[in-house]
Design an enzyme around this catalytic site. Structure first.
Site, PDB file in Angstrom:
ATOM      1  N   SER A   1     -16.325 -14.221 -22.463  1.00  0.00           N
ATOM      2  CA  SER A   1     -17.227 -13.136 -22.829  1.00  0.00           C
ATOM      3  C   SER A   1     -17.424 -12.100 -21.724  1.00  0.00           C
ATOM      4  O   SER A   1     -17.866 -10.994 -22.012  1.00  0.00           O
ATOM      5  CB  SER A   1     -18.585 -13.722 -23.190  1.00  0.00           C
ATOM      6  OG  SER A   1     -19.190 -14.309 -22.059  1.00  0.00           O
TER       7      SER A   1
ATOM      8  N   LYS B   1     -22.858  -8.160 -15.111  1.00  0.00           N
ATOM      9  CA  LYS B   1     -22.775  -8.378 -16.561  1.00  0.00           C
ATOM     10  C   LYS B   1     -24.144  -8.112 -17.174  1.00  0.00           C
ATOM     11  O   LYS B   1     -25.173  -8.476 -16.595  1.00  0.00           O
ATOM     12  CB  LYS B   1     -22.334  -9.817 -16.825  1.00  0.00           C
ATOM     13  CG  LYS B   1     -22.010 -10.147 -18.279  1.00  0.00           C
ATOM     14  CD  LYS B   1     -21.486 -11.591 -18.387  1.00  0.00           C
ATOM     15  CE  LYS B   1     -21.124 -11.979 -19.815  1.00  0.00           C
ATOM     16  NZ  LYS B   1     -20.589 -13.358 -19.898  1.00  0.00           N
TER      17      LYS B   1
ATOM     18  N   SER C   1     -16.052 -18.261 -19.790  1.00  0.00           N
ATOM     19  CA  SER C   1     -16.302 -16.824 -19.910  1.00  0.00           C
ATOM     20  C   SER C   1     -16.137 -16.005 -18.633  1.00  0.00           C
ATOM     21  O   SER C   1     -16.204 -14.784 -18.679  1.00  0.00           O
ATOM     22  CB  SER C   1     -17.704 -16.575 -20.463  1.00  0.00           C
ATOM     23  OG  SER C   1     -17.699 -16.763 -21.852  1.00  0.00           O
TER      24      SER C   1
END
Lengths: 96, 486, 489
Positions: C156, C81, C180
């Site tokens: 997210s 990420k 997330s």
């Protein structure tokens, strides 16, 4: 918090150092007042004598020994700087 | 005429002398090239985290122990938010409601009747001492400013006093006392020129005798100890004048301009910060156990005033000497070590405070301040020198003359005296001839002395000392001269 | 062979590399080709640094030929990420303000993966600064759900879940502040593990809410999840909230489950909410499965559950307002070209640099900490957080795990509720109590809706009992095939 909360968007945006247009101010203020309205539920919770949780799993005495290790060379420290001069970060004049 | 009296509180920031920074292992020292003492944590790079420096915490606890603070069992760190270009994260990691030290007091000495007499002492109350991080350095160049983050993150303690200081002189006395205490304990070098000790003052004035405090003004940029005295004096005067002129004092922050010798407004209360303190979720609380405190108390240096009282009471040193000596922890250590070798406290202290200190001062320049450790002389050497005088091998005069050389090259005084043939002459036959010579060649002082003018004998002594190049024992010279003149 | 390789688990890829049938360069080239062909449809990656990937693969092949492999995972791809620092790679956090920021350092998890010889893929898309549950707040465009590109992949960590679901990579790392990892895992039909707070170092994870954030893996299988956790878990002296390393090997833990029958608690408060009927049905089937397996399943109560949302949004936004203060146009971020003075530099750089959701949350968090409101909001929320923690502590006195839905609905359409942040926040109701308490949680794929959207359940374990999550999920996985299904490209 029992009273209907009001968020002074100008003051808070000033504290947060974010420029907002008038339209944005109006929109955020409206959206956030709804959110703050929802948060009102906490006011009714009895938290008398309850310790606050600042850390999910608190541990104590996390310290390191005082030993110095060389860090970033100057050019690496400043490699993302928007503007630099002779190894220093340049900013518009700061009036003290 | 002046019906007002000031009430002053000080906020003193002191940089701790540690190897690494408060929340990361980047090194810190004064005078490095800009932005060469950083790492990703110092620069506040995204994703970086702080870790507490144990030594800095220990030093702060030691300050608390020295100043009789309460050391609460638990301490934690908080974020204090405000935007400023010299602060990489735009929050400072500081301590809000659980500082390392609470309360405490600093002993100060007020001015005495004369320089030779100890003045009255009293204690200034402290509110708290907390441990935080320093910020970087902004320099203003024309229409830009530039930032160096070397200093950012250096460990910094803030010592906050109660409004318990009542004159610029007391503020001055407070800072000198605090400084020598911290220096003696090895907490900080407290060099104001290098920003290792910085002071802000909260100043208000009130009618004499009134219990109610006046509106306080925060005064910043008091960057030298004399600046503290002058800035505070100016501000007291300004407030008093304003009130007498029918004005009122505004709660505001002012800045002392040492060149212009005046204060001016930086910001008013309306612009005051909303710091939004919150516990720093990246740092864990610290528990200060009694065992840890006891361990830290062990290595603590004696406080300068305690030391001064001991020197005066048990070593019978005069106030004037001790008041200088006890301001300089390095000299005290040297003094005490020398004293273990040769027990003549007065002579040793005299050499240190007068001769040796003068040599250090002469070798120092603005940019290059020397300390005793920079010189070759050791306690053993000084002890040897004093012993030579005490044994009568050399005169005090000779000792003073050869001291500069010994300080620099660390040579054994006994060897040096031998090499240069400086032993005091104790051969009374030879000395008698020289004295007779002086009497024969100086009829005027001889006549004056015989006419009852006692000091005239000194001129004769001077001649004898000159002829012996100072090696004559002054006591013997005096005896012989008096005998020959009688 | 090509599609097989892309669908493979880490274990299968390890065997392929060991057999010498493919090199790491060949293997990674196939993943890169697949990404280059399909990323435009999914937008799972903000950027793909092909040279960076293939250089690592080449180095791995060289180690293999000189018999100096760093680990059994040497040469295996893993995507990261874009809020986790990789040295000399861009670290955008999905934000304009960090668009051109290049990290001068490695996160601790990055270092650990490099030490294993894994091949890192940088640039996974995400909600800006991890604030959101749709991956629509990314400055670099929304990510789409590989199962249905009209739908959100969750957030997210939407890039992390979509990239694994789309077979762009076999496994990825995400970050979880309020769900997330788990919610995007659920929306994309992959496993998503949020470890116990303190289990995985946060050093190098760009902070959203420091007391809630935790890094974790998203994967096709429980085993892959365990393998990555074994690498990234453990003490780090650079993170003060990091716990001592546990003496445990998660891969070993899940090997023999014959006698493993955990006691499972079903919290009634979670099921009192509106849950999509298909999702509810799938959960019922999961509960029945565990009962059939012989697990003790009992109803429990977590009475303060409904307070979690307010508590979470106050604490998370307060911490975020503090953490994001450093993005100011001074040292390394975007600086507004319009700024004429220092105040403008702050206001305009931040005004231009932050997107709408981030701005909204920074404003909210600043308010919650501001003078006069601090006690009523921030301090109060910290106390209620204690009550929520205690709920779990009490519940875990006689159960091993809590089982809940991961989200009230399957993946929602992109753009839903765009003007009503509160409605979006309400979707996090099942995942955020876990972050507030600091517990570990895992989302497990458990079926599909009739329209082909993945369904999922969530397991929650006591502190540092990740093995319960993995073992319990493995019991289910061994009896089902949902995790092996993949969207068509």
């Amino acid at each position: 918090m029992s009273e209907e909360p009001t968020l002074d968007i100008d003051y808070v945006a000033q504290l947060a150092r974010i420029s907002l247009t008038e339209e944005e101010k109006a929109r955020y203020a409206k959206q956030l007042s709804k959110v703050l309205g929802y948060f009102q539920e906490l006011a009714a919770v009895d938290t008398e004598g309850v310790e606050p949780t600042a850390h999910a799993n608190p541990i104590f005495d996390v310290m390191r020994e005082d030993v110095a290790v060389d860090g970033l060379p100057q050019e690496r420290a400043l490699m993302n700087a928007p503007k630099q001069l002779d190894g220093e970060v340049v900013v518009p004049k700061v009036i003290e | 005429m002046n019906k007002f009296e000031p009430v002053i509180g000080l906020e003193v920031h002191v940089q701790l002398s540690t190897e690494s920074k408060m929340f990361t292992n980047a090194p810190y020292y004064f005078g490095a090239e800009p932005n060469t003492l950083t790492n990703a944590v110092v620069m506040g790079m995204p994703g970086t985290l702080p870790v507490l420096n144990k030594r800095a915490i220990e030093k702060t606890i030691q300050v608390g122990l020295l100043l009789d603070c309460e050391i609460p069992r638990q301490s934690k760190w908080d974020r204090k938010h405000y935007f400023y270009p010299d602060m990489p994260k735009n929050y400072q990691i500081s301590q809000y409601d659980q500082p390392l030290c609470v309360g405490g007091e600093v002993e100060i000495e007020l001015e005495g009747e004369s320089r030779n007499v100890m003045g009255p002492h009293r204690y200034v109350k402290l509110t708290r001492i907390h441990l935080e991080e320093d910020v970087g350095k902004l320099t203003h160049l024309g229409d830009i400013s530039v930032v160096d983050y070397n200093r950012a993150g250096a460990p910094l303690i803030e010592i906050v006093t109660e409004p318990d200081i009542y004159s610029p002189e007391e503020a001055y006395a407070f800072l000198t006392s605090l400084r020598s205490t911290l220096q003696a304990a090895g907490i900080s070098d407290c060099d104001m020129e290098k920003g290792q000790l910085r002071c802000d003052a909260n100043i208000s004035v009130k009618p004499v005798g009134s219990a109610k405090l006046g509106t306080k003004v925060e005064l910043k940029n008091l960057n030298s100890i004399t600046g503290v005295r002058n800035g505070i004096a100016y501000e007291i005067d300004r407030q008093t004048r304003d009130i007498l002129a029918g004005g009122t004092i505004t709660q505001e922050t002012r800045r002392w301009d040492a060149d212009a010798e005046m204060t001016y407004v930086m910001r008013t209360k309306e612009e005051a910060h909303d710091y939004r303190y919150m516990p720093d979720p990246d740092l864990m609380p610290v528990i200060i156990t009694d065992e840890w405190k006891a361990e830290l108390a062990k290595g603590l240096a004696e406080k300068p005033f305690d030391r001064q009282r001991r020197y005066m009471d048990t070593l019978d040193l005069p106030y004037t000497i001790t008041s200088v000596l006890c301001q300089e922890p390095e000299l005290c250590t040297f003094f005490e070590e020398t004293l273990t070798i040769h027990k003549n406290a007065k002579a040793i202290a005299n050499f240190l405070v007068n001769d040796i200190q003068r040599e250090i001062a002469e070798a120092s320049h603005d940019e290059d301040q020397k300390v005793l450790a920079d010189f070759a002389i050791t306690p053993g050497i000084l002890a040897e020198l004093v012993a030579l005088v005490d044994k009568g091998t050399i005169s005090n005069q000779i000792a003073k003359e050869i001291l500069p050389e010994i300080i620099k090259n660390g040579k054994s005084p006994a060897t040096l005296v031998k090499e240069k043939g400086l032993e005091q002459s104790s051969d009374s036959g030879e000395l008698e001839l020289i004295c007779q010579d002086a009497i024969d060649n100086n009829p005027k002082p001889v006549a004056e002395f015989k006419a009852g003018k006692e000091p005239a004998i000194n001129a004769l002594k001077g001649q004898v000392m000159k002829a012996t190049r100072g090696k004559a024992n002054p006591k013997m010279v005096d005896d012989i001269l008096r005998k020959l003149l009688s | 062979m090509s599609s097989n390789l892309l669908n493979a688990t880490i274990g299968e890829l390890q065997k392929l590399l060991e057999s010498g049938k493919v090199s790491s360069v060949e293997l990674n080239q196939q993943f890169v080709d697949h990404i280059e062909k399909h990323n435009s449809e999914v937008n799972a990656f903000i950027f793909v640094d092909k040279d960076f990937i293939l250089e690592q693969a080449k180095a791995s092949d060289e180690r293999r030929s000189s018999s100096s492999l760093l680990s059994s995972l040497d040469g295996i791809p893993i995507a990261i990420k874009n809020n986790i620092a990789i040295e000399d790679q861009r670290l955008t956090c999905g934000s304009h303000i960090l668009e051109n920021f290049v990290s001068p350092y490695d996160a601790t998890v990055t270092t650990r993966l490099k030490q294993q010889g894994m091949v890192l893929y940088s640039g996974l898309n995400m909600d800006e600064f991890a604030m959101g549950s749709t991956t629509e707040s990314s400055y670099f465009g929304a990510t789409s759900n590989p199962w249905n590109t009209e739908r959100s992949p969750g957030g997210s960590s939407g890039g992390s879940s979509a990239s694994v679901a789309a077979r762009f990579v076999p496994v990825s790392l995400g970050s979880d502040t309020g769900g997330s990892i788990r919610q995007p895992g659920a929306f994309c039909g992959v496993y998503g593990l949020k470890p116990t707070y303190g289990q995985v170092s946060r050093y190098g994870l760009v902070a959203f809410a420091s007391s809630l954030d935790q890094i974790g893996p998203l994967s096709h299988s429980v085993e892959d999840c365990a393998k990555v956790l074994d690498i990234i878990a453990g003490h780090d002296e650079r993170d003060s909230s990091s716990y001592p390393t546990l003496d445990i090997n998660y891969l070993q833990e899940i090997q023999n489950l014959e006698d493993y029958r955990p006691r499972i608690g079903i919290p009634k408060e979670y099921f009192a909410h509106d849950i999509d009927p298909e999702a509810a049905k799938a959960i019922d089937a999961v509960i029945d499965f565990y009962k059939t397996k012989g697990c003790e399943v009992k109803d429990i109560t977590l009475p303060n559950t409904d307070l979690a949302l307010s508590t979470y949004y106050i604490i998370a936004t307060a911490e975020a307002s503090s953490n994001l203060a450093r993005f100011d146009g001074i040292r390394y971020t975007h600086r507004s070209g319009e700024a004429k003075n220092i105040m403008d530099t702050y206001f305009m750089s931040r005004g231009e640099g932050f997107g709408e959701e981030v701005t909204r949350r920074v404003i909210l968090g600043t308010f919650a900490l501001s003078s006069g409101y601090h006690d009523a909001y921030y301090s109060k929320a910290q106390k209620v957080r204690t009550l929520i923690r205690r709920d779990f502590e009490t519940a875990f006195e006689d159960i091993d795990l809590v089982l809940t839905p991961t989200a009230p609905t399957p993946a929602f359409k992109k753009g839903e509720n765009a003007d009503d942040p509160l409605m979006v926040y309400l979707n996090d109701i099942f995942t955020i109590p876990v972050n507030l308490a600091g517990l570990p949680g895992l989302s497990v794929p458990c079926g599909f809706t009739q329209t082909g959207l993945p369904l999922s359940y969530q397991l929650i374990a006591p502190y540092f009992k990740e093995e319960h999550l993995l073992k319990t999920a493995k019991l289910f996985e061994d009896a089902h095939d949902y995790h092996n299904q993949h969207p068509q490209f």
